[in-house]
Design a protein around this motif. Structure first.
Motif, PDB file in Angstrom:
ATOM      1  N   ILE A 219     -66.215 -21.713  -6.396  1.00  0.00           N
ATOM      2  CA  ILE A 219     -66.041 -21.808  -4.943  1.00  0.00           C
ATOM      3  C   ILE A 219     -65.174 -23.025  -4.613  1.00  0.00           C
ATOM      4  O   ILE A 219     -64.274 -22.965  -3.774  1.00  0.00           O
ATOM      5  N   TYR A 220     -65.427 -24.128  -5.311  1.00  0.00           N
ATOM      6  CA  TYR A 220     -64.755 -25.384  -4.982  1.00  0.00           C
ATOM      7  C   TYR A 220     -63.362 -25.504  -5.587  1.00  0.00           C
ATOM      8  O   TYR A 220     -62.493 -26.159  -5.012  1.00  0.00           O
ATOM      9  N   LEU A 221     -63.142 -24.891  -6.747  1.00  0.00           N
ATOM     10  CA  LEU A 221     -61.851 -25.049  -7.417  1.00  0.00           C
ATOM     11  C   LEU A 221     -60.683 -24.525  -6.589  1.00  0.00           C
ATOM     12  O   LEU A 221     -59.678 -25.237  -6.418  1.00  0.00           O
ATOM     13  N   PRO A 222     -60.763 -23.301  -6.019  1.00  0.00           N
ATOM     14  CA  PRO A 222     -59.635 -22.853  -5.179  1.00  0.00           C
ATOM     15  C   PRO A 222     -59.424 -23.734  -3.953  1.00  0.00           C
ATOM     16  O   PRO A 222     -58.279 -23.997  -3.557  1.00  0.00           O
ATOM     17  N   ILE A 223     -60.522 -24.215  -3.350  1.00  0.00           N
ATOM     18  CA  ILE A 223     -60.395 -25.099  -2.186  1.00  0.00           C
ATOM     19  C   ILE A 223     -59.685 -26.385  -2.581  1.00  0.00           C
ATOM     20  O   ILE A 223     -58.781 -26.862  -1.882  1.00  0.00           O
ATOM     21  N   ALA A 224     -60.094 -26.950  -3.718  1.00  0.00           N
ATOM     22  CA  ALA A 224     -59.496 -28.205  -4.179  1.00  0.00           C
ATOM     23  C   ALA A 224     -58.012 -28.030  -4.505  1.00  0.00           C
ATOM     24  O   ALA A 224     -57.176 -28.868  -4.142  1.00  0.00           O
ATOM     25  N   LEU A 225     -57.674 -26.945  -5.182  1.00  0.00           N
ATOM     26  CA  LEU A 225     -56.273 -26.701  -5.547  1.00  0.00           C
ATOM     27  C   LEU A 225     -55.400 -26.500  -4.313  1.00  0.00           C
ATOM     28  O   LEU A 225     -54.281 -27.032  -4.234  1.00  0.00           O
ATOM     29  N   LEU A 226     -55.906 -25.732  -3.340  1.00  0.00           N
ATOM     30  CA  LEU A 226     -55.126 -25.502  -2.122  1.00  0.00           C
ATOM     31  C   LEU A 226     -55.001 -26.791  -1.309  1.00  0.00           C
ATOM     32  O   LEU A 226     -53.944 -27.069  -0.733  1.00  0.00           O
ATOM     33  N   ALA A 227     -56.072 -27.580  -1.270  1.00  0.00           N
ATOM     34  CA  ALA A 227     -56.015 -28.865  -0.566  1.00  0.00           C
ATOM     35  C   ALA A 227     -54.977 -29.775  -1.227  1.00  0.00           C
ATOM     36  O   ALA A 227     -54.185 -30.439  -0.539  1.00  0.00           O
ATOM     37  N   TRP A 228     -54.972 -29.797  -2.571  1.00  0.00           N
ATOM     38  CA  TRP A 228     -53.982 -30.599  -3.299  1.00  0.00           C
ATOM     39  C   TRP A 228     -52.564 -30.143  -2.941  1.00  0.00           C
ATOM     40  O   TRP A 228     -51.686 -30.978  -2.661  1.00  0.00           O
ATOM     41  N   TYR A 229     -52.333 -28.830  -2.935  1.00  0.00           N
ATOM     42  CA  TYR A 229     -51.003 -28.299  -2.656  1.00  0.00           C
ATOM     43  C   TYR A 229     -50.542 -28.672  -1.242  1.00  0.00           C
ATOM     44  O   TYR A 229     -49.395 -29.093  -1.033  1.00  0.00           O
ATOM     45  N   LEU A 230     -51.441 -28.552  -0.271  1.00  0.00           N
ATOM     46  CA  LEU A 230     -51.068 -28.841   1.115  1.00  0.00           C
ATOM     47  C   LEU A 230     -50.784 -30.330   1.316  1.00  0.00           C
ATOM     48  O   LEU A 230     -49.874 -30.698   2.063  1.00  0.00           O
ATOM     49  N   VAL A 231     -51.559 -31.192   0.663  1.00  0.00           N
ATOM     50  CA  VAL A 231     -51.288 -32.628   0.758  1.00  0.00           C
ATOM     51  C   VAL A 231     -49.953 -32.951   0.091  1.00  0.00           C
ATOM     52  O   VAL A 231     -49.161 -33.745   0.606  1.00  0.00           O
ATOM     53  N   GLU A 232     -49.684 -32.332  -1.056  1.00  0.00           N
ATOM     54  CA  GLU A 232     -48.387 -32.505  -1.726  1.00  0.00           C
ATOM     55  C   GLU A 232     -47.254 -32.046  -0.824  1.00  0.00           C
ATOM     56  O   GLU A 232     -46.212 -32.712  -0.704  1.00  0.00           O
ATOM     57  N   LEU A 233     -47.450 -30.921  -0.157  1.00  0.00           N
ATOM     58  CA  LEU A 233     -46.428 -30.364   0.736  1.00  0.00           C
ATOM     59  C   LEU A 233     -46.238 -31.234   1.970  1.00  0.00           C
ATOM     60  O   LEU A 233     -45.145 -31.289   2.536  1.00  0.00           O
ATOM     61  N   SER A 234     -47.278 -31.944   2.373  1.00  0.00           N
ATOM     62  CA  SER A 234     -47.219 -32.738   3.612  1.00  0.00           C
ATOM     63  C   SER A 234     -46.332 -33.963   3.490  1.00  0.00           C
ATOM     64  O   SER A 234     -45.913 -34.533   4.494  1.00  0.00           O
ATOM     65  N   GLY A 235     -46.061 -34.394   2.259  1.00  0.00           N
ATOM     66  CA  GLY A 235     -45.286 -35.606   2.052  1.00  0.00           C
ATOM     67  C   GLY A 235     -46.141 -36.789   1.667  1.00  0.00           C
ATOM     68  O   GLY A 235     -45.628 -37.787   1.146  1.00  0.00           O
ATOM     69  N   VAL A 236     -47.459 -36.721   1.921  1.00  0.00           N
ATOM     70  CA  VAL A 236     -48.380 -37.751   1.439  1.00  0.00           C
ATOM     71  C   VAL A 236     -48.571 -37.528  -0.050  1.00  0.00           C
ATOM     72  O   VAL A 236     -48.637 -36.379  -0.513  1.00  0.00           O
ATOM     73  N   HIS A 237     -48.678 -38.610  -0.817  1.00  0.00           N
ATOM     74  CA  HIS A 237     -48.808 -38.446  -2.258  1.00  0.00           C
ATOM     75  C   HIS A 237     -50.059 -37.636  -2.580  1.00  0.00           C
ATOM     76  O   HIS A 237     -51.152 -37.906  -2.054  1.00  0.00           O
ATOM     77  N   ALA A 238     -49.915 -36.668  -3.459  1.00  0.00           N
ATOM     78  CA  ALA A 238     -50.977 -35.689  -3.697  1.00  0.00           C
ATOM     79  C   ALA A 238     -52.244 -36.302  -4.279  1.00  0.00           C
ATOM     80  O   ALA A 238     -53.326 -35.731  -4.153  1.00  0.00           O
ATOM     81  N   THR A 239     -52.133 -37.473  -4.925  1.00  0.00           N
ATOM     82  CA  THR A 239     -53.331 -38.089  -5.487  1.00  0.00           C
ATOM     83  C   THR A 239     -54.331 -38.490  -4.406  1.00  0.00           C
ATOM     84  O   THR A 239     -55.526 -38.660  -4.682  1.00  0.00           O
TER      85      THR A 239
END
Length: 418
Positions: A219-239
């Motif tokens: 349940i959490y893995l897809p949420i975490a991966l999508l959250a990572w992708y959106l933060v990466e896409l936003s311009g904020v460093h993905a970490t």
């Protein structure tokens, strides 16, 4: 007999993988693996520079999703997210169960860590002032590598009081939180508010599911991966997504619950972080040519000298001076188990920048490969110098403490006989 034969190809593999995972949870083993990866990178970069650079520049990923990154970018933006997730969980653990849960106990490492981030910046600016591009590298010497520092402490001073390790760990945790805040605020070139809002919403959903005691990694893995992708896409460093998800992970055990989600996550991810994530990042970041030209640049480039001085001198002055001032002003209390000479020795460990310093250096000078390599060389040199100096001081403290205990025991035995 037949049963043993049937499971033989698999049972040893499982057994050894578990033993390997347990070993990688130990600070010393993780530090050795990271150091080995660094040495391999340095050797390869100096034996065959072209092939090493070609490997780092290898690009893969779907361009349609803006994820066509080279290996170095994947290590920085992707793999290190796991490292920072573990760091985020550790921060929350410290706030809930550790030193940071008690304001009186937390005051000393918190104030020491804050001073340990501010003073290196001042030292860096004092040394590099006026040099071209100096303003971009001020944050490089602010970070302490928690894994490397704890590994050196464990190897050289395992007999020291537990309070010393707790002080260093808490300082490093606060330091990591400060470093990721610096990355989020100062190293965001462009900002996609829609993607950032969507990523924040997914991180909040992750936290809500944790609070509602929803279970299951799938349940959490897809949420975490999508959250990572959106933060990466936003311009904020993905970490930043990794730290935020770690902070949202539940650390309290429910009645009848053997392990909290945070304990389970760190138990599974720490070996991956120590045995793969950080070594791969170190391998792809630390490979610099150590020829006469690059070494002379390190001693002539005031930006690099500022980084070295900030880590070796600034970190020590900040952490030790911040702790001393906090105690003198009555804002904190030094543990009865510790002496100020112990604090001086462990404060030297704060100059080990490595992982996060290399990351910030790459972000600050990513468009200038020559300056990036020079700063990387400076970070490695400063981390090595701090490690050696701290090891010498810590070993001296161990011997002094052992001698003092022997003297006390001898005096007591004479008193008993008399």
């Amino acid at each position: 007999m037949r049963r043993v034969v049937e499971v033989w190809p698999f049972r040893p593999t499982i057994h050894h993988s578990r033993r390997l995972a347990e070993a990688l949870r130990a600070e010393t083993v993780g530090g050795v693996v990271m150091l080995a990866a660094t040495v391999v990178a340095l050797v390869w970069a100096n034996v065959s520079t072209d092939s090493y650079e070609a490997l780092r520049a290898t690009t893969f990923g779907p361009a349609s999703l803006h994820l066509d990154l080279d290996l170095r970018e994947w290590a920085q933006n992707g793999l290190l997210t796991i490292f920072f997730f573990v760091a985020g969980v550790e921060v929350k653990e410290e706030f809930v169960h550790g030193e940071l849960s008690n304001l009186r106990k937390a005051a000393l490492p918190i104030l020491a860590s804050i001073a340990g981030m501010v003073v290196p910046v001042l030292v860096y600016l004092a040394v590099s002032w006026g040099a071209p591009g100096a303003g971009r590298g001020w944050a490089v010497p602010t970070a302490t590598d928690i894994a490397f520092a704890l590994a050196v402490l464990a190897v050289t001073a395992g007999a020291m009081p537990a309070a010393l390790r707790a002080f260093l760990l808490t300082c490093a945790v606060v330091d990591d939180l400060g470093a990721i805040s610096v990355i989020a605020v100062f190293f965001t070139d462009h900002l996609n508010l829609l993607a950032l809002t969507a990523g924040a919403a997914l991180i909040a959903l992750y936290g809500l599911l944790q609070a509602r005691r929803v279970r299951g990694p799938w349940i959490y893995l897809p949420i975490a991966l999508l959250a990572w992708y959106l933060v990466e896409l936003s311009g904020v460093h993905a970490t930043v997504a990794g730290v935020a998800l770690g902070l949202m992970t539940r650390v309290r055990n429910d009645p009848g619950e053997e392990n909290s989600p945070a304990e389970l996550a760190t138990h599974r991810l720490r070996p991956l972080s120590a045995g793969f994530v950080v070594p791969v990042f170190a391998f792809l970041s630390a490979g610099v040519a150590l020829d006469t030209g690059s070494l002379s640049t390190m001693f002539s480039d005031r930006v690099v000298l500022g980084v070295v001085a900030g880590l070796v001198v600034g970190k020590f002055l900040g952490v030790f001076g911040g702790a001393w001032l906090a105690v003198r002003l009555g804002l904190a209390r030094l543990s009865e188990e510790l002496h100020w000479r112990d604090m001086a020795a462990v404060s030297t460990l704060a100059g080990i920048g490595f992982t996060v310093s290399l990351l910030i250096g790459g972000l600050a000078y990513g468009d200038d490969p020559g300056r990036t390599n020079a700063v990387t060389t400076g970070v490695l040199a400063a981390s090595l110098a701090s490690s050696v100096l701290a090891a010498i001081l810590l070993r001296a403290r161990v011997r002094n403490r052992a001698g003092a205990q022997d003297d006390d025991g001898h005096r007591r035995s004479i008193g008993d006989r008399s």
